[in-house]
Design a protein around this motif. Structure first.
Motif, PDB file in Angstrom:
ATOM      1  N   ILE A  62       8.911   7.781  13.559  1.00 35.95           N
ATOM      2  CA  ILE A  62       9.999   8.345  14.148  1.00 35.95           C
ATOM      3  C   ILE A  62      10.088   7.735  15.637  1.00 35.95           C
ATOM      4  CG2 ILE A  62      11.438  10.324  14.369  1.00 35.95           C
ATOM      5  CD1 ILE A  62      10.197  11.319  12.060  1.00 35.95           C
ATOM      6  N   ASP A  63      11.057   7.285  16.032  1.00 40.61           N
ATOM      7  CA  ASP A  63      10.863   6.947  17.447  1.00 40.61           C
ATOM      8  C   ASP A  63       9.827   6.369  17.989  1.00 40.61           C
ATOM      9  OD1 ASP A  63      13.675   7.871  17.524  1.00 40.61           O
ATOM     10  OD2 ASP A  63      13.060   9.640  17.961  1.00 40.61           O
ATOM     11  N   GLY A  64       8.880   5.735  17.341  1.00 43.80           N
ATOM     12  CA  GLY A  64       7.682   4.917  17.612  1.00 43.80           C
ATOM     13  C   GLY A  64       6.600   5.892  17.298  1.00 43.80           C
ATOM     14  N   GLN A  65       6.579   7.016  16.800  1.00 42.86           N
ATOM     15  CA  GLN A  65       5.576   8.141  16.534  1.00 42.86           C
ATOM     16  C   GLN A  65       5.180   7.951  15.105  1.00 42.86           C
ATOM     17  OE1 GLN A  65       5.569  12.149  18.116  1.00 42.86           O
ATOM     18  NE2 GLN A  65       3.471  12.382  17.012  1.00 42.86           N
ATOM     19  N   VAL A  66       4.037   7.184  14.762  1.00 42.46           N
ATOM     20  CA  VAL A  66       3.749   6.858  13.469  1.00 42.46           C
ATOM     21  C   VAL A  66       3.011   8.345  12.488  1.00 42.46           C
ATOM     22  CG1 VAL A  66       2.432   5.598  11.830  1.00 42.46           C
ATOM     23  CG2 VAL A  66       3.087   4.849  14.266  1.00 42.46           C
ATOM     24  N   HIS A  67       3.528   8.637  11.498  1.00 50.75           N
ATOM     25  CA  HIS A  67       3.022   9.518  10.671  1.00 50.75           C
ATOM     26  C   HIS A  67       2.610   8.925   9.310  1.00 50.75           C
ATOM     27  CE1 HIS A  67       4.855  12.377  13.394  1.00 50.75           C
ATOM     28  NE2 HIS A  67       5.915  11.351  13.603  1.00 50.75           N
ATOM     29  N   GLY A  68       1.326   9.571   8.750  1.00 55.63           N
ATOM     30  CA  GLY A  68       0.743   9.376   7.460  1.00 55.63           C
ATOM     31  C   GLY A  68       0.886  10.140   6.339  1.00 55.63           C
ATOM     32  N   ARG A  69       0.703   9.873   5.299  1.00 58.71           N
ATOM     33  CA  ARG A  69       0.796  10.776   3.915  1.00 58.71           C
ATOM     34  C   ARG A  69       2.090  11.397   3.872  1.00 58.71           C
ATOM     35  NH1 ARG A  69      -4.864  11.038   5.360  1.00 58.71           N
ATOM     36  NH2 ARG A  69      -5.991   9.848   3.769  1.00 58.71           N
TER      37      ARG A  69
ATOM     38  N   ALA B 275       0.862  -1.173  -0.064  1.00 60.21           N
ATOM     39  CA  ALA B 275       0.011  -0.166   0.064  1.00 60.21           C
ATOM     40  C   ALA B 275       0.994   1.431  -0.042  1.00 60.21           C
ATOM     41  CB  ALA B 275      -0.902  -0.058   1.221  1.00 60.21           C
ATOM     42  N   CYS B 276       1.845   1.318   0.775  1.00 57.45           N
ATOM     43  CA  CYS B 276       2.734   2.378   0.871  1.00 57.45           C
ATOM     44  C   CYS B 276       3.780   2.497  -0.441  1.00 57.45           C
ATOM     45  CB  CYS B 276       3.521   2.417   2.168  1.00 57.45           C
ATOM     46  SG  CYS B 276       2.814   2.715   3.712  1.00 57.45           S
ATOM     47  N   GLN B 277       4.081   1.347  -1.081  1.00 57.51           N
ATOM     48  CA  GLN B 277       4.954   1.495  -2.233  1.00 57.51           C
ATOM     49  C   GLN B 277       3.845   2.140  -3.408  1.00 57.51           C
ATOM     50  OE1 GLN B 277       7.763   1.204  -0.838  1.00 57.51           O
ATOM     51  NE2 GLN B 277       8.617  -0.187  -2.518  1.00 57.51           N
ATOM     52  N   SER B 278       2.645   1.729  -3.186  1.00 54.70           N
ATOM     53  CA  SER B 278       1.786   2.166  -4.585  1.00 54.70           C
ATOM     54  C   SER B 278       1.546   3.799  -4.227  1.00 54.70           C
ATOM     55  CB  SER B 278       0.275   1.295  -4.706  1.00 54.70           C
ATOM     56  OG  SER B 278      -0.257   1.735  -3.312  1.00 54.70           O
ATOM     57  N   MET B 279       1.723   4.087  -3.223  1.00 60.22           N
ATOM     58  CA  MET B 279       1.278   5.763  -2.963  1.00 60.22           C
ATOM     59  C   MET B 279       2.701   6.584  -2.719  1.00 60.22           C
ATOM     60  SD  MET B 279      -1.898   5.675  -3.126  1.00 60.22           S
ATOM     61  CE  MET B 279      -2.128   7.429  -2.351  1.00 60.22           C
TER      62      MET B 279
ATOM     63  N   LEU C  54       2.725  -0.530   9.005  1.00 59.17           N
ATOM     64  CA  LEU C  54       2.813   0.228  10.469  1.00 59.17           C
ATOM     65  C   LEU C  54       1.344   0.552  10.559  1.00 59.17           C
ATOM     66  CD1 LEU C  54       5.629   3.077   9.470  1.00 59.17           C
ATOM     67  CD2 LEU C  54       5.569   1.255  11.387  1.00 59.17           C
ATOM     68  N   GLY C  55       0.436  -0.050   9.914  1.00 60.05           N
ATOM     69  CA  GLY C  55      -1.168  -0.190  10.154  1.00 60.05           C
ATOM     70  C   GLY C  55      -1.687   1.281   9.616  1.00 60.05           C
ATOM     71  N   LEU C  56      -1.223   1.938   8.816  1.00 63.94           N
ATOM     72  CA  LEU C  56      -1.724   3.285   8.250  1.00 63.94           C
ATOM     73  C   LEU C  56      -1.920   3.236   6.600  1.00 63.94           C
ATOM     74  CD1 LEU C  56       0.172   6.242  10.050  1.00 63.94           C
ATOM     75  CD2 LEU C  56      -2.225   5.355  10.414  1.00 63.94           C
ATOM     76  N   CYS C  57      -2.314   1.882   6.214  1.00 64.28           N
ATOM     77  CA  CYS C  57      -2.377   1.805   4.688  1.00 64.28           C
ATOM     78  C   CYS C  57      -3.562   2.712   4.218  1.00 64.28           C
ATOM     79  CB  CYS C  57      -3.073   0.305   4.485  1.00 64.28           C
ATOM     80  SG  CYS C  57      -1.909  -0.943   5.213  1.00 64.28           S
ATOM     81  N   ALA C  58      -4.412   3.269   4.794  1.00 64.89           N
ATOM     82  CA  ALA C  58      -5.018   4.181   4.163  1.00 64.89           C
ATOM     83  C   ALA C  58      -4.667   5.670   4.086  1.00 64.89           C
ATOM     84  CB  ALA C  58      -6.490   4.249   5.108  1.00 64.89           C
ATOM     85  N   CYS C  59      -3.282   5.928   4.973  1.00 69.29           N
ATOM     86  CA  CYS C  59      -2.870   7.048   4.945  1.00 69.29           C
ATOM     87  C   CYS C  59      -1.212   6.962   4.503  1.00 69.29           C
ATOM     88  CB  CYS C  59      -2.745   7.680   6.187  1.00 69.29           C
ATOM     89  SG  CYS C  59      -4.304   7.874   7.118  1.00 69.29           S
TER      90      CYS C  59
END
Length: 165
Positions: free
Chosen positions: A141-148, A87-91, A130-135
């Protein structure tokens, strides 16, 4: 005759093993605890863990080397995980990975299994969701997830100057 003194590592391992050895499949909980405590799994820990869990060193090493999460060297001051799943690769994940490697001065191939900058400032690791496929694309970074995340976001989130983009 005096007892030989245990090293700090041996004492820590004994403590962590004692906490988890009673669990079925204790290998993963012990390895996670060691990495949580030290930031990595020191190769010197493998024989002690193996002996305590009645496993071969090869079995413990096999678990450490199989899971991308485990590190055998200390990480940099910051740990950046970039999702490399579909999902991330495609985006735009591939372009983000390439940017991150270039920005950090890491070889894309060396970073395929995780690499640390020469100044020990950042460890870049691939992860496979990372469980953010929709984003997508996602990074932590240091355990804090960021999308898009785009290239400029990568630099901003790491607190790097925009001209690095």
């Amino acid at each position: 005759m005096t007892e030989p003194t245990l090293s700090k590592l041996d004492r820590l391992l004994d403590e962590l093993i004692a906490q988890y050895r009673h669990l079925p499949g204790a290998t993963l909980p012990v390895l996670h605890a060691v990495q949580d405590a030290l930031g990595h799994i020191p190769p010197a820990a493998v024989p002690r863990i193996a002996q305590a869990l009645n496993l071969s060193r090869a079995e413990v090493h096999g678990v450490v080397s199989f899971y991308h999460h485990f590190r055998t060297r200390p990480p940099g001051a910051r740990v950046v995980q970039l999702c490399r799943a579909e999902a991330c690769q495609s985006m735009g994940g591939k372009a983000l990975w390439e940017h991150a490697c270039q920005s950090l001065g890491l070889d894309e191939q060396a970073g395929a299994h995780g690499a640390t900058t020469a100044d020990q400032g950042v460890t870049l690791q691939p992860v496979y969701c990372l469980g953010l496929c929709a984003c997508a694309p996602a990074m932590a970074i240091d355990g804090q997830v960021h999308g898009r995340v785009q290239a400029a976001d990568f630099e901003r989130l790491l607190g790097r100057p925009q001209e690095a983009v």
